[in-house]
Design an enzyme around this catalytic site. Structure first.
Site, PDB file in Angstrom:
ATOM      1  N   GLU A   1      72.531  61.697 -52.458  1.00 16.73           N
ATOM      2  CA  GLU A   1      71.354  62.531 -52.534  1.00 16.73           C
ATOM      3  C   GLU A   1      71.056  63.026 -53.950  1.00 16.73           C
ATOM      4  O   GLU A   1      70.742  64.522 -53.869  1.00 16.73           O
ATOM      5  CB  GLU A   1      71.702  63.498 -51.582  1.00 16.73           C
ATOM      6  CG  GLU A   1      72.294  63.096 -50.162  1.00 16.73           C
ATOM      7  CD  GLU A   1      72.237  64.141 -48.992  1.00 16.73           C
ATOM      8  OE1 GLU A   1      71.657  65.294 -49.179  1.00 16.73           O
ATOM      9  OE2 GLU A   1      72.863  63.885 -47.758  1.00 16.73           O
TER      10      GLU A   1
ATOM     11  N   GLU B   1      78.943  66.965 -44.407  1.00 15.77           N
ATOM     12  CA  GLU B   1      79.195  68.402 -44.696  1.00 15.77           C
ATOM     13  C   GLU B   1      80.333  68.813 -43.925  1.00 15.77           C
ATOM     14  O   GLU B   1      80.156  70.086 -43.279  1.00 15.77           O
ATOM     15  CB  GLU B   1      77.755  68.911 -44.690  1.00 15.77           C
ATOM     16  CG  GLU B   1      76.827  68.471 -45.351  1.00 15.77           C
ATOM     17  CD  GLU B   1      75.551  68.945 -45.491  1.00 15.77           C
ATOM     18  OE1 GLU B   1      75.339  69.959 -44.867  1.00 15.77           O
ATOM     19  OE2 GLU B   1      74.569  68.578 -46.208  1.00 15.77           O
TER      20      GLU B   1
END
Ligand code: G3I
Length: 374
Positions: A262, A157
């Site tokens: 994910e 991220e």
């Protein structure tokens, strides 16, 4: 007598269930030859404490990710303390079951203890000190599992919604080259491991542009980057097929392998205008955001089923570029989506329900697999 009858009944039920499961093809078999299929595991699943879900993992998946146990906070809570117990058990479970084992994650702005960025007086450390801490952490953790953890999410991220690098203590203290340094240290610790950059919302154009730019820069500098992990925390309408296809294609053109890392499908109303997976954002509880607390209407179940099958059709149209599809959890009861961004909701984001029973979407995903020549 009644007890005896109940026992016989249970025995017959278990046998029939086992037979039923044995006849149903698994996710990993259905997509064999296209990509690996996996799940993120919590300790109850990889230690066998949750026997039912452990059995599902063994039957359905050929790759695993650790939901939390390899993050900096749990594994390296104090400067000279490493807690390897659960991570060791996670890796042993993967090895015993011949699975492709993922390490998640080395460098992230969340779940990193404050001490990492501070000196004894609580002031920010220098670039030199932070790089030293980063190198020591990566060398110790990656080195311990060298040759056993097959792929690492090296940085997690790191790009913001507008495509710029996310403002984190890593960036502010070290500067933008913290990313290449993390890859350099990881490659040194295990030269054969696959090394990836992992992020959410790359389906949005501005963020995707930033990610592509980052990958180009890393490649120009000769950084050992294998691919990009797309978290794909989706809902029924985000992301669109066009957005998903464009993201995979553009990364593929840069020579990147693409991993869906994910995946889950949120069916609850969102309190946000724009989709996000930022765990630091929290919203107060409100019943209007929890409409399916006592069950899912059939029409919504059908929408979920179609959505899952469509997603797998899209991913499998990119066989060769997409090498892995990992779901962020096993059953609806364990998902982080029940507690984020609002605590205590009843969500339905995975392929097994709250009683660990297969949902109609499981079969739909298996049936959506490319047909193998007979
Ligand atoms: O460690 C404590 C434990 O001691 C305590 O008993 C328990 C009770 O609440 O809390 C435990 O910590 C929680 C941890 O999950 C383990 O359950 C944290 O509060 C909680 O914030 C943490 O949430 C995880 C989150 O990342 C932050 O690390 C979620 O389970 C996990 O699914 C989520 O995963 C992230 C990926 O790593 C990166 N991409 C986004 C994704 C979803 O946020």
């Amino acid at each position: 007598m009644r007890l005896h009858r109940n026992l016989v009944g249970s025995f017959v039920f278990v046998c029939l269930s086992v037979l039923g499961n044995a006849q149903q093809p698994s996710l990993k078999d259905a997509y064999n030859g296209c990509f690996l299929v996996g799940a993120a595991l919590n300790p109850a699943q990889f230690t066998g404490q949750d026997a039912e879900e452990t059995a599902i993992v063994k039957a359905q998946f050929n790759t695993i990710s650790p939901e939390n146990v390899l993050e900096w906070g749990p594994i390296h809570p104090q400067p000279h303390t490493y807690n390897f117990g659960l991570a060791d058990q996670y890796v042993e479970f993967g090895q015993q079951n011949h699975m492709f084992i993922v390490g998640h994650t080395l460098i992230w702005h969340n779940q990193t203890p404050k001490w990492v960025f501070q000196d004894e007086k609580g002031n920010p450390v220098s670039r030199k000190v932070l790089l030293k801490r980063m190198r020591e952490h990566i060398k110790t953790v990656v080195g311990r599992y060298k040759g056993r953890i097959n792929a690492w999410d090296v940085v997690n991220e790191v790009v913001d919604e507008d495509g710029t690098l996310r403002q984190t203590p890593w960036l502010k203290i070290i500067g933008p080259d913290y990313i290449e340094k993390a890859f350099e240290y990881a490659h040194k610790a295990d030269p054969k491991a696959q090394l990836n950059y992992n992020d959410y919302n790359l389906e949005n154009e501005a963020k995707r542009k930033g990610a592509l730019e980052l990958v180009r820069k890393l490649k120009t500098k000769g950084v050992h980057i294998t691919g990009v992990g797309l978290q794909d925390h989706f809902s029924l309408d985000f992301a669109t097929a066009d957005q998903i296809n464009a993201t995979i294609e553009e990364l593929g053109k840069l020579g990147m392998k693409v991993m869906i890392t994910e995946l889950d499908v949120d069916v609850l109303p969102s309190p946000f205008q724009d989709p996000t997976a930022d765990v630091s954002v929290k919203v107060a509880s409100n019943p209007k955001y929890n409409p399916y607390a006592s069950g899912l209407p059939e029409a919504v179940q059908q929408q979920i089923t179609n959505r899952w099958a469509d997603l797998f059709r899209i991913y499998s149209s990119h066989c060769g570029v997409v090498t892995r599809v990992t779901l962020w959890g096993v059953s609806d009861k364990d998902s982080w989506k029940n507690d984020w961004p609002i605590r205590g909701r009843t969500n339905y984001p995975l392929l097994f329900d709250r009683n660990a029973q297969p949902k109609p979407a499981l079969n739909a995903v298996i049936e959506a697999a490319p047909k193998k020549p007979s």
